[in-house]
Design an enzyme around this catalytic site. Sequence first.
Site, PDB file in Angstrom:
ATOM      1  N   SER A 184      49.492  71.056  38.490  1.00 51.05           N
ATOM      2  CA  SER A 184      48.465  70.542  39.397  1.00 51.05           C
ATOM      3  C   SER A 184      47.646  69.399  38.838  1.00 51.05           C
ATOM      4  O   SER A 184      47.138  68.569  39.602  1.00 51.05           O
ATOM      5  CB  SER A 184      47.528  71.682  39.804  1.00 51.05           C
ATOM      6  OG  SER A 184      46.859  72.231  38.677  1.00 51.05           O
ATOM      7  N   HIS A 212      51.452  73.951  44.596  1.00 55.36           N
ATOM      8  CA  HIS A 212      51.465  72.501  44.818  1.00 55.36           C
ATOM      9  C   HIS A 212      52.870  72.002  45.138  1.00 55.36           C
ATOM     10  O   HIS A 212      53.242  70.881  44.769  1.00 55.36           O
ATOM     11  CB  HIS A 212      50.898  71.781  43.595  1.00 55.36           C
ATOM     12  CG  HIS A 212      49.420  71.933  43.449  1.00 55.36           C
ATOM     13  ND1 HIS A 212      48.513  71.132  44.102  1.00 55.36           N
ATOM     14  CD2 HIS A 212      48.684  72.824  42.737  1.00 55.36           C
ATOM     15  CE1 HIS A 212      47.279  71.499  43.783  1.00 55.36           C
ATOM     16  NE2 HIS A 212      47.367  72.539  42.961  1.00 55.36           N
ATOM     17  N   LYS A 241      46.707  75.093  50.789  1.00 52.92           N
ATOM     18  CA  LYS A 241      47.014  73.681  50.510  1.00 52.92           C
ATOM     19  C   LYS A 241      47.832  73.112  51.661  1.00 52.92           C
ATOM     20  O   LYS A 241      47.293  72.877  52.730  1.00 52.92           O
ATOM     21  CB  LYS A 241      47.680  73.556  49.139  1.00 52.92           C
ATOM     22  CG  LYS A 241      46.730  73.955  48.001  1.00 52.92           C
ATOM     23  CD  LYS A 241      47.342  73.827  46.647  1.00 52.92           C
ATOM     24  CE  LYS A 241      46.329  74.052  45.530  1.00 52.92           C
ATOM     25  NZ  LYS A 241      45.650  75.357  45.550  1.00 52.92           N
TER      26      LYS A 241
END
Length: 398
Positions: A184, A212, A241
Amino acid sequence: MTDDFYARVRLTLEDIDAQGLTKPERVIASRQGPVIRVGGRDVLNFCANNYLGLAGDERVTQAGIAAQARWGAGTASVRFICGTLEIHKELEQSIADYLGFEDTILFAAAFDANGGIFEPLFTDEDAIVSDSLNHASIIDGVRLCKAKRYRFANSDMDDLETQLKQARADGARSIVIATDGAFSMDGYIAKLGEIRALADRYDALIMVDDCHATGFLGPKGRGSYAHCGVEVDFVTGTFGKALGGAMGGFICAKAEVVALLKQRARPYLFSNALSPAVCGSSMEAIRIAGGPEGDQLRDQLFANARRYRAAMSEAGFTLLPGEHPIIPVMLGDAKLAQDMAARMLELGVYVIGFSFPVVPRGQARIRTQMSAAHTFDQIDQTVEAFRTAGRELGVIPA
Protein backbone atom coordinates in the site's frame (compact mmCIF):
# COMPACT_ATOMS: atom_id res chain seq x y z
CA MET A 1 1.61 9.51 39.45
CA THR A 2 -1.26 10.33 37.12
CA ASP A 3 0.26 13.77 36.47
CA ASP A 4 3.46 12.03 35.35
CA PHE A 5 1.47 9.92 32.90
CA TYR A 6 -0.25 12.89 31.26
CA ALA A 7 3.03 14.79 31.16
CA ARG A 8 4.58 11.89 29.22
CA VAL A 9 1.67 11.92 26.79
CA ARG A 10 2.13 15.65 26.17
CA LEU A 11 5.88 15.26 25.71
CA THR A 12 5.35 12.42 23.23
CA LEU A 13 2.92 14.53 21.21
CA GLU A 14 5.34 17.46 21.25
CA ASP A 15 8.15 15.20 20.05
CA ILE A 16 5.98 13.79 17.25
CA ASP A 17 5.16 17.32 16.14
CA ALA A 18 8.78 18.52 16.36
CA GLN A 19 9.83 15.71 14.00
CA GLY A 20 7.16 16.69 11.50
CA LEU A 21 5.33 13.40 12.09
CA THR A 22 1.96 14.77 13.20
CA LYS A 23 -0.83 13.42 11.00
CA PRO A 24 -3.57 16.04 10.83
CA GLU A 25 -7.17 15.15 10.07
CA ARG A 26 -8.83 17.36 7.49
CA VAL A 27 -12.63 17.37 7.61
CA ILE A 28 -14.38 16.57 4.31
CA ALA A 29 -17.82 18.12 3.79
CA SER A 30 -18.93 16.10 0.75
CA ARG A 31 -19.15 12.62 -0.69
CA GLN A 32 -15.93 10.87 -1.57
CA GLY A 33 -14.97 11.52 -5.18
CA PRO A 34 -12.43 13.11 -7.52
CA VAL A 35 -13.52 16.51 -6.19
CA ILE A 36 -14.28 16.95 -2.49
CA ARG A 37 -15.13 19.89 -0.26
CA VAL A 38 -12.47 20.73 2.33
CA GLY A 39 -12.20 23.95 4.33
CA GLY A 40 -15.17 25.51 2.59
CA ARG A 41 -13.93 25.00 -0.98
CA ASP A 42 -13.80 22.31 -3.63
CA VAL A 43 -10.42 20.64 -4.17
CA LEU A 44 -9.11 17.82 -6.32
CA ASN A 45 -8.74 14.58 -4.40
CA PHE A 46 -5.69 12.47 -5.22
CA CYS A 47 -5.21 10.44 -2.04
CA ALA A 48 -8.29 8.21 -1.70
CA ASN A 49 -8.50 4.43 -2.15
CA ASN A 50 -11.51 5.04 -4.40
CA TYR A 51 -9.93 3.19 -7.33
CA LEU A 52 -13.07 2.60 -9.40
CA GLY A 53 -14.78 5.82 -8.34
CA LEU A 54 -17.66 3.92 -6.73
CA ALA A 55 -17.57 5.40 -3.22
CA GLY A 56 -19.83 8.29 -4.23
CA ASP A 57 -21.67 6.44 -7.01
CA GLU A 58 -25.42 6.97 -6.71
CA ARG A 59 -26.24 3.33 -7.47
CA VAL A 60 -23.95 2.15 -4.68
CA THR A 61 -25.40 4.75 -2.33
CA GLN A 62 -29.00 3.83 -3.10
CA ALA A 63 -28.30 0.10 -2.70
CA GLY A 64 -27.04 0.83 0.81
CA ILE A 65 -30.08 2.96 1.60
CA ALA A 66 -32.43 0.23 0.35
CA ALA A 67 -30.68 -2.42 2.45
CA GLN A 68 -30.89 -0.29 5.58
CA ALA A 69 -34.56 0.45 4.93
CA ARG A 70 -35.28 -3.28 4.76
CA TRP A 71 -32.96 -4.63 7.45
CA GLY A 72 -32.55 -1.68 9.83
CA ALA A 73 -29.44 0.07 11.09
CA GLY A 74 -27.79 -3.08 12.40
CA THR A 75 -28.19 -6.40 14.17
CA ALA A 76 -27.25 -5.32 17.71
CA SER A 77 -25.50 -8.68 17.93
CA VAL A 78 -22.59 -10.79 16.80
CA ARG A 79 -23.13 -13.26 14.00
CA PHE A 80 -23.42 -16.51 15.97
CA ILE A 81 -25.95 -15.19 18.51
CA CYS A 82 -28.65 -13.43 16.50
CA GLY A 83 -26.69 -11.27 14.10
CA THR A 84 -26.69 -13.20 10.83
CA LEU A 85 -29.06 -11.71 8.27
CA GLU A 86 -29.90 -13.06 4.85
CA ILE A 87 -27.99 -10.14 3.34
CA HIS A 88 -24.80 -11.27 5.10
CA LYS A 89 -25.03 -14.67 3.45
CA GLU A 90 -25.75 -13.01 0.11
CA LEU A 91 -22.67 -10.81 0.41
CA GLU A 92 -20.49 -13.77 1.42
CA GLN A 93 -21.62 -15.72 -1.64
CA SER A 94 -21.30 -12.67 -3.88
CA ILE A 95 -17.64 -11.98 -3.03
CA ALA A 96 -16.72 -15.69 -3.05
CA ASP A 97 -18.22 -16.13 -6.53
CA TYR A 98 -16.56 -12.94 -7.79
CA LEU A 99 -13.10 -13.95 -6.56
CA GLY A 100 -13.43 -17.65 -7.40
CA PHE A 101 -13.47 -19.24 -3.93
CA GLU A 102 -15.75 -21.71 -2.20
CA ASP A 103 -16.78 -19.51 0.72
CA THR A 104 -16.23 -16.25 2.59
CA ILE A 105 -16.27 -15.00 6.17
CA LEU A 106 -17.05 -11.32 6.83
CA PHE A 107 -15.41 -9.02 9.38
CA ALA A 108 -16.11 -5.52 10.65
CA ALA A 109 -12.82 -4.37 9.08
CA ALA A 110 -10.08 -5.78 6.89
CA PHE A 111 -7.72 -5.19 9.83
CA ASP A 112 -9.81 -7.73 11.73
CA ALA A 113 -9.66 -10.20 8.86
CA ASN A 114 -5.86 -10.16 8.96
CA GLY A 115 -5.95 -10.14 12.75
CA GLY A 116 -8.19 -13.20 12.80
CA ILE A 117 -6.86 -15.50 10.10
CA PHE A 118 -3.66 -16.92 11.59
CA GLU A 119 -4.40 -17.84 15.22
CA PRO A 120 -7.30 -20.26 14.50
CA LEU A 121 -5.47 -22.06 11.69
CA PHE A 122 -1.85 -22.37 12.84
CA THR A 123 -0.21 -23.46 16.10
CA ASP A 124 3.32 -23.63 17.49
CA GLU A 125 3.87 -26.64 15.23
CA ASP A 126 3.50 -24.43 12.14
CA ALA A 127 5.37 -21.56 10.52
CA ILE A 128 4.44 -18.20 8.97
CA VAL A 129 6.85 -16.68 6.44
CA SER A 130 5.95 -13.02 6.05
CA ASP A 131 7.08 -10.28 3.65
CA SER A 132 8.95 -7.47 5.40
CA LEU A 133 6.65 -4.78 3.94
CA ASN A 134 3.39 -6.46 4.88
CA HIS A 135 0.59 -4.30 6.23
CA ALA A 136 0.48 -3.64 9.98
CA SER A 137 -2.65 -5.77 10.29
CA ILE A 138 -0.79 -8.84 9.00
CA ILE A 139 2.07 -8.14 11.41
CA ASP A 140 -0.38 -7.90 14.31
CA GLY A 141 -2.22 -11.03 13.19
CA VAL A 142 1.03 -12.99 13.09
CA ARG A 143 1.91 -11.74 16.59
CA LEU A 144 -1.38 -13.14 17.92
CA CYS A 145 -0.50 -16.59 16.59
CA LYS A 146 1.83 -19.09 18.27
CA ALA A 147 3.32 -20.27 14.97
CA LYS A 148 7.05 -19.81 14.39
CA ARG A 149 7.77 -16.57 12.54
CA TYR A 150 10.09 -16.00 9.62
CA ARG A 151 10.55 -12.80 7.64
CA PHE A 152 11.83 -12.27 4.11
CA ALA A 153 12.98 -9.06 2.43
CA ASN A 154 10.30 -7.44 0.30
CA SER A 155 9.72 -9.48 -2.87
CA ASP A 156 13.18 -11.08 -2.51
CA MET A 157 12.64 -14.61 -3.77
CA ASP A 158 16.11 -15.80 -2.76
CA ASP A 159 15.46 -14.69 0.81
CA LEU A 160 11.99 -16.24 0.72
CA GLU A 161 13.50 -19.57 -0.31
CA THR A 162 16.09 -19.29 2.48
CA GLN A 163 13.31 -18.78 5.04
CA LEU A 164 11.25 -21.63 3.62
CA LYS A 165 14.25 -23.95 3.85
CA GLN A 166 14.80 -22.86 7.45
CA ALA A 167 11.15 -23.40 8.36
CA ARG A 168 11.28 -26.90 6.89
CA ALA A 169 14.59 -27.63 8.67
CA ASP A 170 13.00 -26.46 11.93
CA GLY A 171 10.31 -29.09 11.51
CA ALA A 172 7.29 -26.96 10.64
CA ARG A 173 4.14 -29.01 10.11
CA SER A 174 2.43 -26.47 7.84
CA ILE A 175 4.01 -23.36 6.33
CA VAL A 176 2.06 -20.35 5.10
CA ILE A 177 3.63 -17.56 3.05
CA ALA A 178 1.89 -14.28 3.90
CA THR A 179 2.12 -11.29 1.59
CA ASP A 180 0.30 -8.18 0.49
CA GLY A 181 -0.91 -8.58 -3.07
CA ALA A 182 -0.09 -4.92 -3.65
CA PHE A 183 1.98 -3.04 -1.08
CA SER A 184 0.00 0.00 0.00
CA MET A 185 2.81 2.50 0.60
CA ASP A 186 4.83 1.62 -2.49
CA GLY A 187 2.45 0.36 -5.14
CA TYR A 188 4.57 -2.74 -5.71
CA ILE A 189 2.71 -5.86 -6.84
CA ALA A 190 3.83 -9.10 -5.18
CA LYS A 191 5.69 -11.61 -7.34
CA LEU A 192 2.98 -14.18 -6.89
CA GLY A 193 4.07 -16.30 -9.86
CA GLU A 194 7.47 -16.85 -8.26
CA ILE A 195 5.93 -17.20 -4.81
CA ARG A 196 3.58 -19.89 -6.18
CA ALA A 197 6.53 -21.82 -7.61
CA LEU A 198 8.39 -21.71 -4.28
CA ALA A 199 5.25 -22.63 -2.36
CA ASP A 200 4.83 -25.71 -4.55
CA ARG A 201 8.50 -26.64 -4.10
CA TYR A 202 8.32 -26.41 -0.30
CA ASP A 203 4.69 -27.55 0.12
CA ALA A 204 3.57 -24.20 1.54
CA LEU A 205 0.22 -22.42 1.63
CA ILE A 206 -0.19 -18.83 0.37
CA MET A 207 -2.14 -16.04 2.07
CA VAL A 208 -2.61 -12.77 0.15
CA ASP A 209 -3.96 -9.46 1.45
CA ASP A 210 -5.63 -7.97 -1.64
CA CYS A 211 -7.09 -4.82 -0.12
CA HIS A 212 -5.25 -2.70 -2.72
CA ALA A 213 -5.98 -5.07 -5.61
CA THR A 214 -9.54 -6.44 -5.39
CA GLY A 215 -11.79 -4.83 -7.95
CA PHE A 216 -9.17 -3.51 -10.33
CA LEU A 217 -6.12 -5.79 -10.72
CA GLY A 218 -6.30 -8.82 -12.98
CA PRO A 219 -9.10 -10.08 -15.23
CA LYS A 220 -12.45 -8.67 -14.07
CA GLY A 221 -10.57 -7.09 -11.16
CA ARG A 222 -10.31 -10.36 -9.26
CA GLY A 223 -7.03 -9.33 -7.67
CA SER A 224 -3.29 -9.75 -7.64
CA TYR A 225 -3.35 -13.55 -7.88
CA ALA A 226 -5.55 -13.31 -10.99
CA HIS A 227 -3.22 -10.60 -12.34
CA CYS A 228 -0.32 -13.07 -11.93
CA GLY A 229 -2.34 -16.06 -13.16
CA VAL A 230 -1.98 -18.22 -10.05
CA GLU A 231 -4.13 -19.78 -7.34
CA VAL A 232 -3.70 -19.05 -3.64
CA ASP A 233 -5.18 -20.56 -0.50
CA PHE A 234 -6.48 -17.54 1.39
CA VAL A 235 -7.36 -14.02 0.23
CA THR A 236 -8.19 -11.23 2.64
CA GLY A 237 -9.75 -8.04 1.38
CA THR A 238 -12.02 -5.09 2.03
CA PHE A 239 -15.17 -3.33 0.90
CA GLY A 240 -13.56 -0.07 2.00
CA LYS A 241 -11.56 0.66 -1.15
CA ALA A 242 -12.46 -0.23 -4.75
CA LEU A 243 -15.61 -2.16 -3.80
CA GLY A 244 -17.72 0.76 -2.64
CA GLY A 245 -15.45 2.50 -0.18
CA ALA A 246 -17.53 1.78 2.94
CA MET A 247 -15.88 -0.58 5.42
CA GLY A 248 -15.70 -4.23 6.33
CA GLY A 249 -13.33 -7.04 5.49
CA PHE A 250 -13.44 -10.64 4.39
CA ILE A 251 -11.45 -13.85 4.03
CA CYS A 252 -12.06 -16.07 0.99
CA ALA A 253 -10.92 -19.68 1.23
CA LYS A 254 -12.06 -23.28 0.99
CA ALA A 255 -15.35 -24.01 2.70
CA GLU A 256 -13.81 -26.03 5.54
CA VAL A 257 -11.35 -23.22 6.32
CA VAL A 258 -14.18 -20.69 6.51
CA ALA A 259 -16.16 -23.09 8.70
CA LEU A 260 -13.26 -23.32 11.17
CA LEU A 261 -12.71 -19.55 11.17
CA LYS A 262 -16.39 -19.01 12.00
CA GLN A 263 -15.89 -21.20 15.07
CA ARG A 264 -12.57 -19.79 16.25
CA ALA A 265 -11.70 -16.34 14.79
CA ARG A 266 -12.03 -13.94 17.70
CA PRO A 267 -12.65 -10.71 15.71
CA TYR A 268 -15.57 -12.52 14.05
CA LEU A 269 -16.98 -14.08 17.21
CA PHE A 270 -16.82 -10.93 19.33
CA SER A 271 -17.70 -8.12 16.89
CA ASN A 272 -21.10 -6.97 15.70
CA ALA A 273 -22.12 -8.07 12.24
CA LEU A 274 -21.60 -5.71 9.30
CA SER A 275 -24.38 -3.15 8.94
CA PRO A 276 -26.97 -3.89 6.23
CA ALA A 277 -26.14 -0.62 4.48
CA VAL A 278 -22.51 -1.71 4.02
CA CYS A 279 -23.65 -5.08 2.70
CA GLY A 280 -26.07 -3.54 0.20
CA SER A 281 -23.56 -1.01 -1.10
CA SER A 282 -20.82 -3.63 -1.34
CA MET A 283 -22.92 -6.05 -3.36
CA GLU A 284 -23.80 -3.32 -5.84
CA ALA A 285 -20.13 -2.39 -6.14
CA ILE A 286 -19.24 -6.04 -6.78
CA ARG A 287 -21.92 -6.22 -9.46
CA ILE A 288 -20.49 -3.17 -11.23
CA ALA A 289 -16.86 -4.26 -10.84
CA GLY A 290 -17.52 -7.73 -12.20
CA GLY A 291 -19.43 -6.56 -15.28
CA PRO A 292 -18.66 -4.78 -18.57
CA GLU A 293 -18.68 -1.38 -16.87
CA GLY A 294 -15.99 -2.63 -14.53
CA ASP A 295 -13.74 -3.32 -17.51
CA GLN A 296 -14.25 0.25 -18.73
CA LEU A 297 -13.49 1.67 -15.29
CA ARG A 298 -10.31 -0.39 -15.03
CA ASP A 299 -9.18 0.76 -18.47
CA GLN A 300 -9.70 4.39 -17.43
CA LEU A 301 -7.95 3.87 -14.09
CA PHE A 302 -4.77 2.55 -15.68
CA ALA A 303 -4.85 5.13 -18.46
CA ASN A 304 -4.98 7.79 -15.73
CA ALA A 305 -2.07 6.18 -13.91
CA ARG A 306 0.06 6.10 -17.05
CA ARG A 307 -0.66 9.73 -17.87
CA TYR A 308 0.07 10.95 -14.35
CA ARG A 309 3.24 8.87 -13.95
CA ALA A 310 4.66 10.10 -17.26
CA ALA A 311 3.91 13.77 -16.54
CA MET A 312 5.30 13.67 -12.99
CA SER A 313 8.48 11.94 -14.16
CA GLU A 314 8.92 14.54 -16.89
CA ALA A 315 8.48 17.29 -14.28
CA GLY A 316 11.46 15.88 -12.37
CA PHE A 317 9.82 14.18 -9.39
CA THR A 318 11.18 10.93 -7.95
CA LEU A 319 8.53 8.22 -8.23
CA LEU A 320 8.64 4.60 -7.18
CA PRO A 321 8.46 2.39 -10.28
CA GLY A 322 5.43 0.27 -11.04
CA GLU A 323 2.11 -0.10 -12.80
CA HIS A 324 -0.24 0.19 -9.82
CA PRO A 325 -2.48 3.30 -9.41
CA ILE A 326 -0.69 3.96 -6.12
CA ILE A 327 2.09 6.32 -7.23
CA PRO A 328 4.31 7.58 -4.36
CA VAL A 329 6.13 10.89 -4.81
CA MET A 330 9.32 10.38 -2.81
CA LEU A 331 10.53 13.31 -0.66
CA GLY A 332 12.60 11.71 2.13
CA ASP A 333 12.12 14.29 4.86
CA ALA A 334 8.97 14.07 6.99
CA LYS A 335 8.55 17.82 7.47
CA LEU A 336 9.04 18.42 3.76
CA ALA A 337 6.28 15.92 3.02
CA GLN A 338 3.93 17.70 5.41
CA ASP A 339 4.82 21.14 4.02
CA MET A 340 4.36 19.89 0.47
CA ALA A 341 0.93 18.45 1.26
CA ALA A 342 -0.13 21.70 2.95
CA ARG A 343 1.00 23.77 -0.05
CA MET A 344 -0.78 21.42 -2.44
CA LEU A 345 -4.02 21.96 -0.52
CA GLU A 346 -3.57 25.72 -0.88
CA LEU A 347 -3.19 25.10 -4.62
CA GLY A 348 -6.45 23.14 -4.69
CA VAL A 349 -5.23 19.52 -4.51
CA TYR A 350 -5.81 17.29 -1.49
CA VAL A 351 -2.90 14.90 -0.87
CA ILE A 352 -1.30 13.60 2.31
CA GLY A 353 2.31 13.31 3.46
CA PHE A 354 3.28 9.90 4.82
CA SER A 355 6.10 9.52 7.29
CA PHE A 356 7.28 7.29 10.15
CA PRO A 357 5.85 5.02 11.51
CA VAL A 358 3.68 4.49 8.44
CA VAL A 359 6.82 4.32 6.28
CA PRO A 360 10.48 3.88 7.34
CA ARG A 361 12.38 6.91 8.62
CA GLY A 362 13.97 8.89 5.81
CA GLN A 363 11.46 7.62 3.25
CA ALA A 364 8.69 10.18 3.67
CA ARG A 365 6.49 10.64 0.66
CA ILE A 366 3.23 11.88 -0.72
CA ARG A 367 1.29 8.81 -1.79
CA THR A 368 -0.88 9.81 -4.72
CA GLN A 369 -3.63 7.51 -5.91
CA MET A 370 -5.47 7.47 -9.17
CA SER A 371 -9.19 6.86 -9.59
CA ALA A 372 -11.21 5.88 -12.63
CA ALA A 373 -13.33 8.94 -11.82
CA HIS A 374 -10.46 11.36 -12.48
CA THR A 375 -10.40 13.15 -15.82
CA PHE A 376 -7.24 13.83 -17.80
CA ASP A 377 -7.79 17.54 -17.17
CA GLN A 378 -7.84 16.95 -13.40
CA ILE A 379 -4.64 14.95 -13.67
CA ASP A 380 -2.96 17.73 -15.63
CA GLN A 381 -4.09 20.32 -13.05
CA THR A 382 -2.63 18.20 -10.26
CA VAL A 383 0.70 17.78 -12.02
CA GLU A 384 0.88 21.56 -12.52
CA ALA A 385 0.17 22.12 -8.82
CA PHE A 386 2.97 19.68 -7.96
CA ARG A 387 5.31 21.60 -10.25
CA THR A 388 4.47 24.86 -8.48
CA ALA A 389 4.82 23.45 -4.97
CA GLY A 390 7.92 21.44 -5.91
CA ARG A 391 9.74 24.51 -7.24
CA GLU A 392 8.80 26.63 -4.23
CA LEU A 393 10.03 23.99 -1.77
CA GLY A 394 13.15 23.07 -3.72
CA VAL A 395 12.04 19.56 -4.60
CA ILE A 396 12.54 20.15 -8.31
CA PRO A 397 14.59 22.88 -10.03
CA ALA A 398 12.92 26.29 -10.24
